[in-house]
Design a protein around this motif. Sequence first.
Motif, PDB file in Angstrom:
ATOM      1  N   THR A 258       0.831  -1.205   0.000  1.00 48.70           N
ATOM      2  CA  THR A 258       0.000   0.000   0.000  1.00 48.70           C
ATOM      3  C   THR A 258       0.864   1.252   0.000  1.00 48.70           C
ATOM      4  O   THR A 258       0.607   2.198  -0.746  1.00 48.70           O
ATOM      5  CB  THR A 258      -0.918   0.020   1.235  1.00 48.70           C
ATOM      6  N   VAL A 259       1.899   1.246   0.810  1.00 49.76           N
ATOM      7  CA  VAL A 259       2.780   2.410   0.922  1.00 49.76           C
ATOM      8  C   VAL A 259       3.448   2.711  -0.418  1.00 49.76           C
ATOM      9  O   VAL A 259       3.480   3.860  -0.875  1.00 49.76           O
ATOM     10  CB  VAL A 259       3.838   2.175   2.013  1.00 49.76           C
ATOM     11  N   VAL A 260       3.993   1.669  -1.066  1.00 49.01           N
ATOM     12  CA  VAL A 260       4.644   1.872  -2.362  1.00 49.01           C
ATOM     13  C   VAL A 260       3.662   2.462  -3.368  1.00 49.01           C
ATOM     14  O   VAL A 260       3.984   3.423  -4.084  1.00 49.01           O
ATOM     15  CB  VAL A 260       5.225   0.544  -2.890  1.00 49.01           C
ATOM     16  N   MET A 261       2.457   1.912  -3.409  1.00 50.83           N
ATOM     17  CA  MET A 261       1.483   2.396  -4.391  1.00 50.83           C
ATOM     18  C   MET A 261       1.000   3.805  -4.066  1.00 50.83           C
ATOM     19  O   MET A 261       0.740   4.607  -4.968  1.00 50.83           O
ATOM     20  CB  MET A 261       0.298   1.431  -4.474  1.00 50.83           C
ATOM     21  N   LEU A 262       0.880   4.143  -2.775  1.00 53.26           N
ATOM     22  CA  LEU A 262       0.516   5.516  -2.410  1.00 53.26           C
ATOM     23  C   LEU A 262       1.590   6.503  -2.861  1.00 53.26           C
ATOM     24  O   LEU A 262       1.277   7.608  -3.334  1.00 53.26           O
ATOM     25  CB  LEU A 262       0.313   5.631  -0.901  1.00 53.26           C
ATOM     26  N   ILE A 263       2.848   6.108  -2.742  1.00 50.33           N
ATOM     27  CA  ILE A 263       3.935   6.980  -3.196  1.00 50.33           C
ATOM     28  C   ILE A 263       3.867   7.173  -4.706  1.00 50.33           C
ATOM     29  O   ILE A 263       4.045   8.287  -5.209  1.00 50.33           O
ATOM     30  CB  ILE A 263       5.295   6.407  -2.766  1.00 50.33           C
ATOM     31  N   VAL A 264       3.591   6.104  -5.440  1.00 45.00           N
ATOM     32  CA  VAL A 264       3.467   6.214  -6.899  1.00 45.00           C
ATOM     33  C   VAL A 264       2.294   7.115  -7.269  1.00 45.00           C
ATOM     34  O   VAL A 264       2.421   8.018  -8.112  1.00 45.00           O
ATOM     35  CB  VAL A 264       3.299   4.824  -7.550  1.00 45.00           C
ATOM     36  N   ILE A 265       1.132   6.881  -6.647  1.00 44.75           N
ATOM     37  CA  ILE A 265      -0.047   7.707  -6.937  1.00 44.75           C
ATOM     38  C   ILE A 265       0.228   9.165  -6.601  1.00 44.75           C
ATOM     39  O   ILE A 265      -0.104  10.073  -7.377  1.00 44.75           O
ATOM     40  CB  ILE A 265      -1.275   7.192  -6.150  1.00 44.75           C
ATOM     41  N   GLY A 266       0.831   9.397  -5.429  1.00 42.79           N
ATOM     42  CA  GLY A 266       1.097  10.767  -5.016  1.00 42.79           C
ATOM     43  C   GLY A 266       2.101  11.472  -5.903  1.00 42.79           C
ATOM     44  O   GLY A 266       1.913  12.644  -6.270  1.00 42.79           O
ATOM     45  N   ALA A 267       3.187  10.780  -6.285  1.00 42.93           N
ATOM     46  CA  ALA A 267       4.221  11.402  -7.113  1.00 42.93           C
ATOM     47  C   ALA A 267       3.695  11.723  -8.508  1.00 42.93           C
ATOM     48  O   ALA A 267       3.829  12.852  -8.994  1.00 42.93           O
ATOM     49  CB  ALA A 267       5.440  10.489  -7.194  1.00 42.93           C
ATOM     50  N   VAL A 268       3.104  10.733  -9.150  1.00 44.19           N
ATOM     51  CA  VAL A 268       2.568  10.960 -10.500  1.00 44.19           C
ATOM     52  C   VAL A 268       1.403  11.947 -10.449  1.00 44.19           C
ATOM     53  O   VAL A 268       1.274  12.821 -11.307  1.00 44.19           O
ATOM     54  CB  VAL A 268       2.130   9.622 -11.127  1.00 44.19           C
ATOM     55  N   GLY A 269       0.567  11.819  -9.415  1.00 40.33           N
ATOM     56  CA  GLY A 269      -0.569  12.728  -9.283  1.00 40.33           C
ATOM     57  C   GLY A 269      -0.146  14.168  -9.095  1.00 40.33           C
ATOM     58  O   GLY A 269      -0.750  15.086  -9.668  1.00 40.33           O
ATOM     59  N   THR A 270       0.896  14.403  -8.307  1.00 42.92           N
ATOM     60  CA  THR A 270       1.372  15.775  -8.092  1.00 42.92           C
ATOM     61  C   THR A 270       1.865  16.392  -9.393  1.00 42.92           C
ATOM     62  O   THR A 270       1.532  17.544  -9.725  1.00 42.92           O
ATOM     63  CB  THR A 270       2.488  15.786  -7.039  1.00 42.92           C
ATOM     64  N   LEU A 271       2.673  15.652 -10.142  1.00 46.10           N
ATOM     65  CA  LEU A 271       3.177  16.164 -11.416  1.00 46.10           C
ATOM     66  C   LEU A 271       2.041  16.424 -12.404  1.00 46.10           C
ATOM     67  O   LEU A 271       1.996  17.460 -13.079  1.00 46.10           O
ATOM     68  CB  LEU A 271       4.179  15.179 -12.018  1.00 46.10           C
ATOM     69  N   SER A 272       1.108  15.499 -12.475  1.00 44.58           N
ATOM     70  CA  SER A 272       0.021  15.607 -13.463  1.00 44.58           C
ATOM     71  C   SER A 272      -0.971  16.710 -13.119  1.00 44.58           C
ATOM     72  O   SER A 272      -1.424  17.437 -14.002  1.00 44.58           O
ATOM     73  CB  SER A 272      -0.707  14.263 -13.584  1.00 44.58           C
ATOM     74  N   THR A 273      -1.311  16.826 -11.832  1.00 49.55           N
ATOM     75  CA  THR A 273      -2.269  17.874 -11.454  1.00 49.55           C
ATOM     76  C   THR A 273      -1.638  19.256 -11.561  1.00 49.55           C
ATOM     77  O   THR A 273      -2.305  20.227 -11.926  1.00 49.55           O
ATOM     78  CB  THR A 273      -2.789  17.650 -10.027  1.00 49.55           C
ATOM     79  N   GLY A 274      -0.329  19.349 -11.243  1.00 49.61           N
ATOM     80  CA  GLY A 274       0.355  20.627 -11.425  1.00 49.61           C
ATOM     81  C   GLY A 274       0.362  21.048 -12.881  1.00 49.61           C
ATOM     82  O   GLY A 274       0.052  22.194 -13.223  1.00 49.61           O
ATOM     83  N   ALA A 275       0.717  20.119 -13.767  1.00 51.92           N
ATOM     84  CA  ALA A 275       0.703  20.424 -15.202  1.00 51.92           C
ATOM     85  C   ALA A 275      -0.711  20.670 -15.709  1.00 51.92           C
ATOM     86  O   ALA A 275      -0.914  21.419 -16.668  1.00 51.92           O
ATOM     87  CB  ALA A 275       1.343  19.276 -15.972  1.00 51.92           C
TER      88      ALA A 275
END
Length: 489
Positions: free
Chosen positions: A68-85
């Motif tokens: 769960t932790v690994v996947m939350l990090i992936v979701i958060g990292a990709v989500g931050t970049l994508s929502t910012g863009a």
Amino acid sequence: MTPLLLAPILVPLIAAAMTVVAGWRRCTATLTVLSALTILGCGVTLAFRVGSNPHVLAGGLLRADALTVVMLIVIGAVGTLSTGAGIGYINAELDNGHTDPAGARLYSTLIPGFLAAMVVAVSANNIGVIWVAIEATTVITAFLVGHRRTRTSLEATWKYVIICSVGIAMAFLGTILLYFAAQHAGADSSHALDLDVLISHAGVLDPGVTRLAGGLLLIGYGAKVGLAPFHTWLADAHSQAPAPVSALMSGVLLAVAFSVLLRIKPVIDIAVGPEFLRWGLLTVGLATVAIAALLLTVTNDLKRMLAYSSMENMGLITIAAAAGTTLAIAALLLHVLAHGIGKTVLFLASGQLQAAHGSTAIPDITGVIRRSRLTGGSFAIGMLVLLGLPPFALFASELSIARAMVDVQLAWPLAAVLLLILIAFAALVRNSGQLLLGTPAAGSPPIAVPVTVAAALLVGVATCFALGVSAGSLTGLLHTAAEQLGVPR
């Protein structure tokens, strides 16, 4: 129930609700970015709580183990970049008349809802709830794929909905059969689909029913991952979706769907033996990599090229799951993280190229390095990540997957996948070289990059480098996740 389990779900839902009320505004868009950062922050915090300890933090229907932790990090990292863009993307869409305030409101409402659904899918303790969350991602992303409402985008939307709905229906049937087997094995009917209950009863599940359930779940969730034979939706949907949405779908949604198979695999392995899913995963994984490699050799469309590359990488992690050792699963998870960030950079850069040229045909886009150092440089770095070259983390993950396959005596599948990867490598180098290094055509348009997109590209590139040189610090977490999945050392 710990706030670290609830916050990654509730904060994006609050952001979505605020957008419904206020519409597309800078403040609501910023709140969406903050919701993605919340997911990332909770994932990192939980990583310190879990560490190398196999303890599972549970709270009702939610759990937060190392996977769960690994996947939350992936979701958060990709989500931050994508929502910012996405802020710069929607502003440009409004300025160019490609959408209206209602379309911008819908887009900015669905994105945080999409993030929340993925978080539920990776943190739920009940596979029935997981199924609902994966189905929710299908419904949400269908509207996002068809954001521009052009003929091609609507066609891609319907193709995506129909194929994934067939897959998710098969997964639903597999879930019902697993529930039936668990009940007849003595599990409490109200908790028969809980992951811990299924694991504890796996040794006495009916082998015939469980084998059928496992096959249906592999095919069903495999369709959502983009695995053969239900792979045909992926290139159409990723090529037509807005660039930030393509980044989210390719960089993290496919991996979220695959994480469900990782959750279910230990139950099936204990009930019917590891060989059943091993050969199923190996077959669909090799078929997917083969199809992707061949399609990469003939495509001349930028976003389709990236989509086929996603197929190739999902096929590779499927093969790693077939190997099934601790090393293989840990390498698989590192591959998911590195691929997610690198592919996000590529899709965000390709979105700027599409906006400038009004096309994604590679022959129409040449000399990018000379015309935009930011876009061209970001695309080049993203491609180096994707090609698995050092010092980037995909190099380490692919070497580890190869070593794991040798350890379990899968030499001939390894030889086959290496040959296919070499074909894909050559196709990606050829197309990228034409795009980046070719002579700019006369009258080539300028490549303008909005501030938020530029920031996302720079942060993404920096993260790719940082992950490449510091991947060793994740070893404990990744190996803990692999051990919690019940794989042998």
